[in-house]
Write an enzyme that holds these catalytic residues in place. Structure first.
Site, PDB file in Angstrom:
ATOM      1  CG  ASP A  38      41.130 -16.265 -27.550  1.00 43.13           C
ATOM      2  OD1 ASP A  38      39.914 -16.024 -27.439  1.00 43.13           O
ATOM      3  OD2 ASP A  38      41.924 -16.231 -26.596  1.00 43.13           O
TER       4      ASP A  38
ATOM      5  CG  ASP B  14      36.512 -21.002 -25.157  1.00 43.61           C
ATOM      6  OD1 ASP B  14      36.456 -21.020 -23.902  1.00 43.61           O
ATOM      7  OD2 ASP B  14      37.513 -20.583 -25.787  1.00 43.61           O
TER       8      ASP B  14
ATOM      9  N   GLY C 197      43.222  -8.807 -23.406  1.00 42.97           N
ATOM     10  CA  GLY C 197      41.959  -9.501 -23.656  1.00 42.97           C
ATOM     11  C   GLY C 197      41.522  -9.415 -25.111  1.00 42.97           C
TER      12      GLY C 197
ATOM     13  N   GLY D 202      48.218  -8.750 -23.306  1.00 45.94           N
ATOM     14  CA  GLY D 202      47.484  -9.014 -22.064  1.00 45.94           C
ATOM     15  C   GLY D 202      46.255  -8.135 -21.940  1.00 45.94           C
TER      16      GLY D 202
ATOM     17  NE  ARG E  21      38.797 -13.418 -28.421  1.00 48.55           N
ATOM     18  CZ  ARG E  21      39.185 -12.769 -27.327  1.00 48.55           C
ATOM     19  NH1 ARG E  21      39.297 -11.464 -27.321  1.00 48.55           N
ATOM     20  NH2 ARG E  21      39.478 -13.426 -26.219  1.00 48.55           N
TER      21      ARG E  21
ATOM     22  CB  SER F 151      43.015 -12.854 -29.238  1.00 51.43           C
ATOM     23  OG  SER F 151      41.989 -13.543 -28.639  1.00 51.43           O
ATOM     24  CB  SER F 152      48.145  -9.873 -27.696  1.00 54.61           C
ATOM     25  OG  SER F 152      48.145 -10.366 -26.369  1.00 54.61           O
TER      26      SER F 152
HETATM   27  C1  GLA Z   1      40.699 -16.528 -23.112  1.00 51.55           C
HETATM   28  C2  GLA Z   1      40.857 -17.960 -23.671  1.00 51.55           C
HETATM   29  C3  GLA Z   1      39.617 -18.331 -24.492  1.00 51.55           C
HETATM   30  C4  GLA Z   1      38.331 -18.103 -23.722  1.00 51.55           C
HETATM   31  C5  GLA Z   1      38.319 -16.706 -23.100  1.00 51.55           C
HETATM   32  C6  GLA Z   1      37.134 -16.487 -22.202  1.00 51.55           C
HETATM   33  O1  GLA Z   1      40.692 -15.586 -24.140  1.00 51.55           O
HETATM   34  O2  GLA Z   1      42.003 -18.037 -24.480  1.00 51.55           O
HETATM   35  O3  GLA Z   1      39.725 -19.673 -24.919  1.00 51.55           O
HETATM   36  O4  GLA Z   1      38.135 -19.104 -22.754  1.00 51.55           O
HETATM   37  O5  GLA Z   1      39.500 -16.436 -22.356  1.00 51.55           O
HETATM   38  O6  GLA Z   1      35.961 -16.516 -22.935  1.00 51.55           O
END
Ligand code: GLA
Length: 342
Positions: free
Chosen positions: A147, A20, A103, A101, A11, A105-106
């Protein structure tokens, strides 16, 4: 033997970062990059090889402490196994086109895919919470739920407006005149060694002065004595407001306003929440000076990883590398009829 396949997307968060875990608001969307697992069921081990990991993961279906499992990536498998407690194991291969890694959501993409392969929950919230706990047990990082919900429940052509107080979400259609790009700073990040947990604590400290940050107003900030904690709270309060403005901007296809919100969000994450790094700031600056780009910001936790940029579909961002991403269905959402995706 019969082989099965599961897929879970990554995502990109369009806006609403570090909100969140305070019951705030966010607006992520699933993307057309993600994790595929091809597997066959059987045995009492979950045994996975990955294209990007030198050592395979071998996890017993009655694994004890997921954090103690090695190699590192097998901790995520163990975390999911400990949540799902499958009655039998599997053998499979993991393929991903997500930067690890980055950002994007791997890790949520991977844990959701493993859970689906193991026959884990199909209810979106139950699945998201199981994978959140799996990640927390594996790494000790107190991540939120954004995520996993985005990875599970996003809708093609839409972003997902998520309200973490109600734990409810609704799709927001994205204008066709919008191209979403994701560009990697080249700096990988590990949440475990980052200030993520510290930021979460600072938000809790702020809430002790002003009550839940979701209900707080900018005028409440003066009640917070510590200037650092005050800035953290100011980010969260202003970011929640920006998420609402962004939903309006996208619904009305006001991409100039949307771009301004991205830039404001980046400044807030950089100056008030202090989760940016010079490489991300530099990318955002260069992107916002590029013709056809409405705005850009770091996306996800920060400390490295990617930026997201809104651009005109004709804009040429080739020199930045990166991906032009498509708002895609989540792992639990069937592709639209007639789509060739499986
Ligand atoms: C990571 C965490 C999420 C969220 C983001 C920042 O991706 O897994 O839950 O807190 O950082 O928005």
């Amino acid at each position: 033997m019969s082989f099965e396949t599961v897929f879970a997307p990554g995502r990109v968060n369009l806006i609403g970062d570090h909100t969140d875990y305070t019951g705030g608001l966010a607006l992520p969307m699933a993307i057309d990059l993600g994790t595929t697992i091809e597997f066959e069921r059987g045995g009492d081990l979950v045994e996975l090889v990955s294209e990007i990991e030198p050592v395979r993961a071998r996890v017993s279906i009655d694994v004890g402490d997921p954090a103690a499992v090695r190699p590192d990536w097998a901790r995520f498998v163990a975390g999911v196994v400990a949540e799902v407690r499958p009655s039998s194991g599997l053998r499979g291969i993991v393929m991903t086109d997500l930067p690890v890694g980055g950002g994007l959501s791997s890790s949520a993409s991977f844990t959701v895919a493993v859970s689906l392969a193991l026959g884990g929950p199909r209810d979106p919230m139950t699945l998201a919470m199981a994978c959140q706990r799996a990640e927390q047990r594996a790494t000790g990082v107190p991540c939120g739920l954004m995520d996993q919900i985005a990875v599970a429940s996003s809708v093609a052509g839409h972003a997902l407006f998520i309200d973490f107080l109600a734990n409810a979400w609704s799709p927001v259609p994205l204008p066709e005149s919008l191209a979403v790009h994701v560009i990697h700073s080249g700096v990988p990040r590990r949440l475990e060694s980052s200030a993520y947990a510290k930021r979460r604590e600072e938000c809790q400290v702020a809430a002790r002065s002003v009550g839940p940050l979701r209900a707080a107003e900018p005028s409440d900030l003066q009640a917070i004595a510590d200037p650092v904690v005050r800035r953290r709270a100011r980010h969260v309060i202003s970011e929640n407001a920006r998420v609402r403005f962004m939903v309006h901007a996208l619904r009305t296809a006001d991409l100039t306003a949307a771009g301004a919100l991205l830039r404001q969000s980046h400044r807030s994450l950089r100056d008030d929440f202090e989760v940016s790094i010079p490489e991300l700031d530099d990318l955002v600056e260069r992107l916002t000076k590029t013709p056809g780009v409405y705005g850009a910001r770091l996306t996800g936790a920060g400390f490295g990883g990617c930026v997201v940029a809104f651009a005109d579909p004709e804009a040429d961002l080739a020199t930045f590398g990166g991906w032009r991403v498509t708002p895609s269905p989540g792992a639990l959402i069937s592709p639209p009829a007639g789509s060739s995706a499986s």
